[in-house]
Write a protein that holds these residues in place. Structure first.
Motif, PDB file in Angstrom:
ATOM      1  N   TYR A   1       0.884  -1.181   0.000  1.00 43.29           N
ATOM      2  CA  TYR A   1       0.000   0.000   0.000  1.00 43.29           C
ATOM      3  C   TYR A   1       0.909   1.215   0.000  1.00 43.29           C
ATOM      4  CZ  TYR A   1      -4.066   2.828   1.401  1.00 43.29           C
ATOM      5  OH  TYR A   1      -5.097   3.737   1.450  1.00 43.29           O
ATOM      6  N   HIS A   2       0.745   2.104  -0.968  1.00 38.10           N
ATOM      7  CA  HIS A   2       1.613   3.293  -1.076  1.00 38.10           C
ATOM      8  C   HIS A   2       0.794   4.561  -0.885  1.00 38.10           C
ATOM      9  CE1 HIS A   2       4.718   0.803  -3.090  1.00 38.10           C
ATOM     10  NE2 HIS A   2       3.684   0.188  -3.605  1.00 38.10           N
ATOM     11  N   TRP A   3       1.360   5.536  -0.188  1.00 36.68           N
ATOM     12  CA  TRP A   3       0.760   6.870  -0.107  1.00 36.68           C
ATOM     13  C   TRP A   3       1.540   7.752  -1.070  1.00 36.68           C
ATOM     14  CZ3 TRP A   3      -3.399   8.081   2.882  1.00 36.68           C
ATOM     15  CH2 TRP A   3      -3.740   7.178   3.889  1.00 36.68           C
ATOM     16  N   ALA A   4       0.969   8.040  -2.220  1.00 35.24           N
ATOM     17  CA  ALA A   4       1.693   8.893  -3.178  1.00 35.24           C
ATOM     18  C   ALA A   4       1.698  10.328  -2.665  1.00 35.24           C
ATOM     19  CB  ALA A   4       1.015   8.816  -4.533  1.00 35.24           C
ATOM     20  N   ARG A   5       2.855  10.995  -2.728  1.00 40.44           N
ATOM     21  CA  ARG A   5       2.919  12.392  -2.260  1.00 40.44           C
ATOM     22  C   ARG A   5       2.428  13.352  -3.329  1.00 40.44           C
ATOM     23  NH1 ARG A   5       8.858  11.470  -0.200  1.00 40.44           N
ATOM     24  NH2 ARG A   5       8.522  10.080  -1.943  1.00 40.44           N
ATOM     25  N   ASP A   6       2.584  12.960  -4.591  1.00 38.36           N
ATOM     26  CA  ASP A   6       2.079  13.802  -5.680  1.00 38.36           C
ATOM     27  C   ASP A   6       1.765  12.916  -6.886  1.00 38.36           C
ATOM     28  OD1 ASP A   6       4.577  13.265  -6.822  1.00 38.36           O
ATOM     29  OD2 ASP A   6       5.461  15.030  -5.859  1.00 38.36           O
TER      30      ASP A   6
END
Ligand code: FAD
Length: 283
Positions: A9-14
């Motif tokens: 699971y990734h939290w994309a910053r942009d």
């Protein structure tokens, strides 16, 4: 179990980071916004979920070019926005209020609805009628085009490696209205209609009509729109519209409704939406 192949699971910053993650997964990554659809996805090939809710795509701005709505703006946030309430004679509010129920609208995003594009969904019908334009980014760069045109392409493939960033709604001099029929409140549509028109000197200056859930996704009835221009908005006209829609609309059947029923109801719903839009436009 749904999505049983997910490993990360990734939290994309942009958006750039979301794009490079999508590219690294080579088709086995998926953008996650509200997650209400994705959580029910039967796909077993997805290995990475890329959450874009932290990418600053939640906004609604109004200017002379209309409304700009960021892809991760939730349906509830749109419903709460004063400028959304005014747009198109209140049609955003009228439509979104009928989408599912509040808990789901707090999670579901406009971008997710555009990309999921269920044929029974109300939001594609609404946006196509409104002439929405969408902006997305992909490895080939940024692209902006009418949603109507995007839906004529293999758009699901586009979003295997692209990110929808914004939906733009043009300004209209006139008003729109939305009508749908469901088996009960909160259920999905058996048929939905969004219609709009503008008036000049007592006659129809422009008209837009889209019908969805027939059971195909919402599309405009350009043959009907063209015939309305120049006509006065009278009961007689609405009755003619109902008859013409019954005679000409292409409908199909599914396990929810027969083609004959859809054709009959479509005449009523289109007439109702147009008459309501005319009433608002005349104010
Ligand atoms: C129970 C239920 C009832 C519903 N009722 C209605 C209704 O009455 N009327 C109606 O119109 N709709 C209805 N919907 C559909 C609903 O509006 C959409 O499912 C919802 O808006 C999806 O948004 P999301 O943010 O949860 O998307 P997600 O579940 O996060 O994503 C959905 C899909 O879109 C992709 N995606 C999401 N955002 C982006 C982006 N920015 N760029 C690229 N890809 C993206 C995801 O990878 C995924 O494939 C209903 C859905 C459910 C589950």
């Amino acid at each position: 179990m749904r999505l049983r192949g997910v490993k990360r699971y990734h939290w994309a910053r942009d958006v750039d980071e979301a794009l490079s993650l999508l590219s690294a997964y080579q088709g086995k990554g998926a953008i996650l916004a509200g997650g209400v659809d994705l959580a029910r996805s039967p796909r077993t090939d997805i290995e990475g979920l890329i959450d874009i809710t932290g990418t600053e795509l939640s906004y609604l701005r109004a200017d002379s070019a209309g409304l700009r709505i960021g892809a991760t703006t939730t349906l509830s946030a749109i419903l709460d926005h004063p400028q959304a309430r005014e747009y198109g004679g209140g049609v955003l509010i009228q439509t979104l209020r009928t989408v599912a129920y509040p808990a789901l609208r707090n999670m579901a995003t406009l971008g997710g609805a555009v990309v999921s594009a269920h044929p029974w969904a109300d939001i594609p019908t609404l946006l196509v009628a409104l002439g929405a334009e969408v902006t997305y980014q992909s490895p080939e760069g940024e692209k902006r085009l009418p949603l109507e045109n995007l839906y004529q392409t293999d758009f699901r493939r586009v979003f295997r490696e692209g990110v929808l960033v914004e939906v733009r709604l043009p300004p209209w001099e006139g008003a729109f209205a939305f009508a749908k029929i469901t088996r009960n409140a909160g259920d999905i549509a058996l048929l939905n209609v969004c219609a709009g028109l503008g008036l000049r000197e007592g006659r129809i200056a422009w008209a837009r009509v889209a019908v969805g859930a027939r059971p195909a996704r919402g599309e405009r009835l350009t043959w009907l729109e063209a015939g309305l221009v120049g006509e006065p908005p009278t009961e007689r006209l609405w009755e003619q519209v109902a008859q013409e829609v019954r005679a000409r609309l292409e409908v199909g059947e599914d396990r929810r409704a027969s083609a004959g029923w859809r054709r009959e109801v479509a005449g009523v719903l289109v007439r109702r939406a147009l008459a309501q839009a005319a009433g608002k436009a005349a104010l």
